[in-house]
Design an enzyme around this catalytic site. Structure first.
Site, PDB file in Angstrom:
ATOM      1  N   ASP A 103     -10.254   4.141  -3.266  1.00 28.90           N
ATOM      2  CA  ASP A 103      -9.190   4.702  -4.084  1.00 28.90           C
ATOM      3  C   ASP A 103      -9.805   5.214  -5.383  1.00 28.90           C
ATOM      4  O   ASP A 103     -11.036   5.290  -5.518  1.00 28.90           O
ATOM      5  CB  ASP A 103      -8.085   3.671  -4.334  1.00 28.90           C
ATOM      6  CG  ASP A 103      -8.522   2.531  -5.251  1.00 28.90           C
ATOM      7  OD1 ASP A 103      -9.727   2.459  -5.606  1.00 28.90           O
ATOM      8  OD2 ASP A 103      -7.664   1.713  -5.626  1.00 28.90           O
ATOM      9  N   CYS A 123     -18.832  -2.973 -19.927  1.00 26.83           N
ATOM     10  CA  CYS A 123     -20.063  -3.217 -19.173  1.00 26.83           C
ATOM     11  C   CYS A 123     -20.627  -4.619 -19.398  1.00 26.83           C
ATOM     12  O   CYS A 123     -21.238  -5.204 -18.501  1.00 26.83           O
ATOM     13  CB  CYS A 123     -21.109  -2.174 -19.528  1.00 26.83           C
ATOM     14  SG  CYS A 123     -20.647  -0.481 -19.070  1.00 26.83           S
ATOM     15  N   CYS A 162     -19.305  -6.899 -16.812  1.00 29.99           N
ATOM     16  CA  CYS A 162     -19.379  -6.443 -15.422  1.00 29.99           C
ATOM     17  C   CYS A 162     -20.402  -7.242 -14.617  1.00 29.99           C
ATOM     18  O   CYS A 162     -21.536  -7.456 -15.079  1.00 29.99           O
ATOM     19  CB  CYS A 162     -19.744  -4.960 -15.387  1.00 29.99           C
ATOM     20  SG  CYS A 162     -19.794  -4.281 -13.704  1.00 29.99           S
ATOM     21  N   CYS A 171     -26.347  -1.269 -11.712  1.00 34.05           N
ATOM     22  CA  CYS A 171     -25.635  -0.029 -12.102  1.00 34.05           C
ATOM     23  C   CYS A 171     -26.602   0.999 -12.690  1.00 34.05           C
ATOM     24  O   CYS A 171     -27.157   0.808 -13.775  1.00 34.05           O
ATOM     25  CB  CYS A 171     -24.532  -0.363 -13.100  1.00 34.05           C
ATOM     26  SG  CYS A 171     -23.563   1.093 -13.587  1.00 34.05           S
ATOM     27  N   GLU A 194       0.829  -1.212   0.000  1.00 37.97           N
ATOM     28  CA  GLU A 194       0.000   0.000   0.000  1.00 37.97           C
ATOM     29  C   GLU A 194       0.861   1.259   0.000  1.00 37.97           C
ATOM     30  O   GLU A 194       0.534   2.246  -0.671  1.00 37.97           O
ATOM     31  CB  GLU A 194      -0.942  -0.003   1.207  1.00 37.97           C
ATOM     32  CG  GLU A 194      -2.099  -0.984   1.088  1.00 37.97           C
ATOM     33  CD  GLU A 194      -3.045  -0.650  -0.042  1.00 37.97           C
ATOM     34  OE1 GLU A 194      -3.119   0.525  -0.453  1.00 37.97           O
ATOM     35  OE2 GLU A 194      -3.723  -1.579  -0.526  1.00 37.97           O
ATOM     36  N   CYS A 242     -14.461  -1.668 -15.179  1.00 39.23           N
ATOM     37  CA  CYS A 242     -15.076  -0.331 -15.096  1.00 39.23           C
ATOM     38  C   CYS A 242     -13.991   0.736 -15.264  1.00 39.23           C
ATOM     39  O   CYS A 242     -13.764   1.578 -14.401  1.00 39.23           O
ATOM     40  CB  CYS A 242     -15.801  -0.181 -13.762  1.00 39.23           C
ATOM     41  SG  CYS A 242     -16.935   1.223 -13.685  1.00 39.23           S
ATOM     42  N   TYR A 261      -6.835   6.542   4.146  1.00 41.61           N
ATOM     43  CA  TYR A 261      -7.047   5.516   3.134  1.00 41.61           C
ATOM     44  C   TYR A 261      -6.205   4.276   3.424  1.00 41.61           C
ATOM     45  O   TYR A 261      -6.704   3.150   3.400  1.00 41.61           O
ATOM     46  CB  TYR A 261      -6.708   6.021   1.725  1.00 41.61           C
ATOM     47  CG  TYR A 261      -6.530   4.858   0.771  1.00 41.61           C
ATOM     48  CD1 TYR A 261      -7.635   4.178   0.264  1.00 41.61           C
ATOM     49  CD2 TYR A 261      -5.249   4.376   0.449  1.00 41.61           C
ATOM     50  CE1 TYR A 261      -7.480   3.074  -0.557  1.00 41.61           C
ATOM     51  CE2 TYR A 261      -5.091   3.266  -0.355  1.00 41.61           C
ATOM     52  CZ  TYR A 261      -6.207   2.623  -0.861  1.00 41.61           C
ATOM     53  OH  TYR A 261      -6.042   1.519  -1.649  1.00 41.61           O
TER      54      TYR A 261
END
Length: 216
Positions: free
Chosen positions: A139, A198, A201, A207, A38, A191, A121
């Site tokens: 994020d 899509c 997805c 959505c 991270e 995405c 975060y």
């Protein structure tokens, strides 16, 4: 939106990215690896971080080993990742964990945020991914996914508080870490900013941007 988490987790179980800091499916994540990745990933791409991550682990396989290393060695190993303040904070954090916490990372957002170089975060990401705490991890990829999922019209950065609030409503009681990583993977591979895929997805049905015809 109650089915979002289950749909996303089912997709993540099949399509999760194979990243060097991720434990195999069903295994617990190593907090040291999660933290190191991270910090390295801040303002740096996954592709760039990979070799550095392996090199750090080979040289300093534990947080105690990193804490015992001379700062100059850490800074030298960091060359190419930029923002040397991150390397200094990395070393300071390792020392704090080794000397003040017996080599074990705190398992709460509050405890993690008290360490050098760990902001909100990063604290949420480590808490969720390493300890499966119900933390809200947002994020850039997550922002995009959630903004489309709820068809938010407010542009970034003004939408950030609303995105965080909405993301928190989706986080499941269990597998919060997998859920966070699933959202990240979805944003990184499906995405995407332009021409989202899509048709592939797992969240096409809930959505709202897709339903309204402006997911692209």
């Amino acid at each position: 939106m109650s089915s979002v988490a289950s749909q996303l987790l089912a997709w993540y179980d099949r399509h999760r990215r194979d990243l060097p800091w991720r434990a195999p499916p069903g295994a617990a994540n190593d907090p040291y690896r999660v933290w190191l990745s991270e910090i390295m990933l801040q303002q740096t791409t996954v592709a760039t971080v990979g070799p550095y991550f392996h090199a750090f682990l080979e040289r300093w396989p534990t947080v105690e080993a990193l804490a015992a290393a001379p700062l100059d060695d850490v800074l030298h190993a960091w060359q190419g990742l930029g923002y040397y303040a991150r390397a200094r904070n990395l070393h300071a954090c390792a020392r704090a964990v080794a000397t003040e916490h017996g080599g074990r990372f705190p398992d709460t957002e509050e405890g993690l945020a008290a360490l050098p170089g760990i902001g909100p975060y990063t604290a949420a990401a480590i808490a969720a991914i390493a300890f499966d705490r119900k933390a809200t991890v947002v994020d850039g990829n997550v922002e995009r996914v959630v903004a489309r999922l709820f068809a938010l019209e407010t542009p970034l950065p003004d939408a950030k508080p609303e995105i965080r609030r909405l993301t928190a409503t989706l986080v499941p009681e269990q597998r919060a870490g997998d859920f966070a990583q699933g959202l990240m993977d979805l944003g990184a591979t499906i995405c995407v900013p332009a021409n989202p895929k899509c048709i592939l997805c797992p969240l096409t049905d809930p959505c709202r941007a897709r339903a309204a015809g402006f997911a692209a």
